[in-house]
Design an enzyme around this catalytic site. Structure first.
Site, mmCIF file in Angstrom:
data_model
loop_
_atom_site.group_PDB
_atom_site.id
_atom_site.type_symbol
_atom_site.label_atom_id
_atom_site.label_comp_id
_atom_site.label_asym_id
_atom_site.label_seq_id
_atom_site.Cartn_x
_atom_site.Cartn_y
_atom_site.Cartn_z
ATOM 1 N N CYS A 64 0.845 -1.202 0.000
ATOM 2 C CA CYS A 64 0.000 0.000 0.000
ATOM 3 C C CYS A 64 0.882 1.254 0.000
ATOM 4 O O CYS A 64 1.650 1.459 -0.931
ATOM 5 C CB CYS A 64 -0.988 -0.022 1.157
ATOM 6 S SG CYS A 64 -2.368 1.132 0.924
ATOM 7 N N HIS A 90 -3.716 -4.840 -0.555
ATOM 8 C CA HIS A 90 -3.323 -5.489 0.694
ATOM 9 C C HIS A 90 -3.418 -7.007 0.521
ATOM 10 O O HIS A 90 -4.513 -7.572 0.610
ATOM 11 C CB HIS A 90 -4.238 -5.052 1.838
ATOM 12 C CG HIS A 90 -4.007 -3.657 2.288
ATOM 13 N ND1 HIS A 90 -3.119 -3.332 3.298
ATOM 14 C CD2 HIS A 90 -4.545 -2.481 1.878
ATOM 15 C CE1 HIS A 90 -3.120 -2.031 3.479
ATOM 16 N NE2 HIS A 90 -3.976 -1.483 2.639
ATOM 17 N N GLU A 120 -2.602 -9.243 2.609
ATOM 18 C CA GLU A 120 -3.035 -9.843 3.880
ATOM 19 C C GLU A 120 -4.544 -9.750 4.087
ATOM 20 O O GLU A 120 -5.092 -10.408 4.966
ATOM 21 C CB GLU A 120 -2.288 -9.187 5.051
ATOM 22 C CG GLU A 120 -2.767 -7.806 5.452
ATOM 23 C CD GLU A 120 -2.228 -6.669 4.586
ATOM 24 O OE1 GLU A 120 -2.406 -5.505 4.977
ATOM 25 O OE2 GLU A 120 -1.625 -6.953 3.515
#
Length: 231
Positions: free
Chosen positions: A89, A198, A200
Site C-alpha cells: 500500500c 493489501h 493480507e
C-alpha cells in the site's frame, strides 16, 4: 513444529515504524510459511531473509515515520545488496519518486519513476475487490493471475516510464489495475517488490501471493551430485 522445520523457515521482518494494521500482515506471513519478527531494530531489518514495509495513511506521514527509525537507509542497503523487500500500500507508494497527495509535493525514495496522484474516479477511496492484469512470467502472481485483490486507497501511480540503463538489465514487471484510470497495482523488480493492494486482506489470492514471495526467499536447493562416468 520440529527444530529442523523451524530452521528451514525463511525469516521475515515486518517493519515496525508506527504504521497501523501490522498484526494482520504478521499473521498472514506466518501462515505463508515465514518465521516473522515485528521490529525496527537494525539487526532484524538488515539480516532477515525478507523485509516487509507496510503502510497506511498519508504518504508524507509515512515518509516521516520511516525517517524517524532510519528505515530509508536500511531499505536502501537491502536493495543495494540484493536482499528482498516487499512494500504494501503506502509502503509501495513511497518507493516512487514523489507524491502530490492533498496538493503537497513530497519526495519519495526514488527507486522507481512516477508520481503518486489522486485517482480520477467518481468515487474515492478505491475500496474493495478489483481485478489485476499481471505480466506474463510474473512470479509474484503465479497461480493468481486472474484473481481479485483488496484495495484501499485514493492515490496511485498512473504512469510508468522506466528507462533501461544497461543492456543486460531486466526491466521491472508491472501489474496494472483500474479505478477511473489505469494505475500500478504491483511491481516486481529483482529483490524489490511491492503491491498497492493489501495481500493480507485479499483472502486465498493474497495468501497465495504471500506464499509465492516467501518461497522466493528460500535458498536454492543444492544441485544433485553427478554420478561418475562409467569407466
Amino acid at each position: 513444529m520440529s527444530s529442523e522445520t523451524t530452521a528451514a523457515q525463511p525469516t521475515v521482518t515486518v517493519l515496525d515504524y508506527g504504521s497501523g494494521n501490522v498484526r494482520s500482515a504478521v499473521r498472514a506471513l506466518e501462515r505463508a510459511g515465514a518465521a516473522v519478527t515485528l521490529s525496527a531494530k537494525a539487526d532484524d531489518v538488515l539480516n532477515a531473509d525478507g523485509l516487509v514495509v507496510p503502510g497506511v495513511g498519508a504518504f508524507g506521514s509515512v515518509m516521516d515515520e520511516l525517517k524517524n527509525v532510519d528505515a530509508l537507509r536500511m531499505i536502501g542497503r537491502r536493495v543495494a545488496g540484493g536482499r528482498a523487500v516487499l512494500g504494501i500500500c503506502v509502503g509501495m507508494q513511497v518507493l516512487f519518486d514523489a507524491s502530490v497527495e492533498h496538493g503537497n509535493h513530497r519526495e519519495g525514495m526514488g527507486e522507481w519513476p512516477g508520481t503518486v496522484e489522486l485517482l480520477p474516479a467518481d468515487v474515492v477511496p478505491h475500496m474493495g475487490w478489483n481485478t489485476i492484469k499481471a505480466p506474463e512470467g510474473s512470479k509474484l502472481f503465479e497461480g493468481v493471475e486472474n484473481e481479485r485483490f483488496y484495495f484501499v486507497h485514493s492515490y496511485g501511480v498512473q504512469k510508468w516510464d522506466f528507462e533501461v540503463l544497461q543492456p543486460k538489465m531486466r526491466p521491472p514487471m508491472v501489474t496494472w489495475s483500474e479505478h477511473g484510470a489505469p494505475f500500478i497495482a504491483a511491481v516486481e523488480n529483482g529483490p524489490l517488490c511491492a503491491t498497492q493492494f493489501h495481500p493480507e486482506k485479499s483472502g486465498d489470492a493474497g495468501a497465495r501471493l504471500l506464499r509465492n514471495w516467501v518461497a522466493s526467499l528460500r535458498p536454492a536447493a543444492p544441485a544433485p551430485a553427478t554420478a561418475p562416468a562409467a569407466g
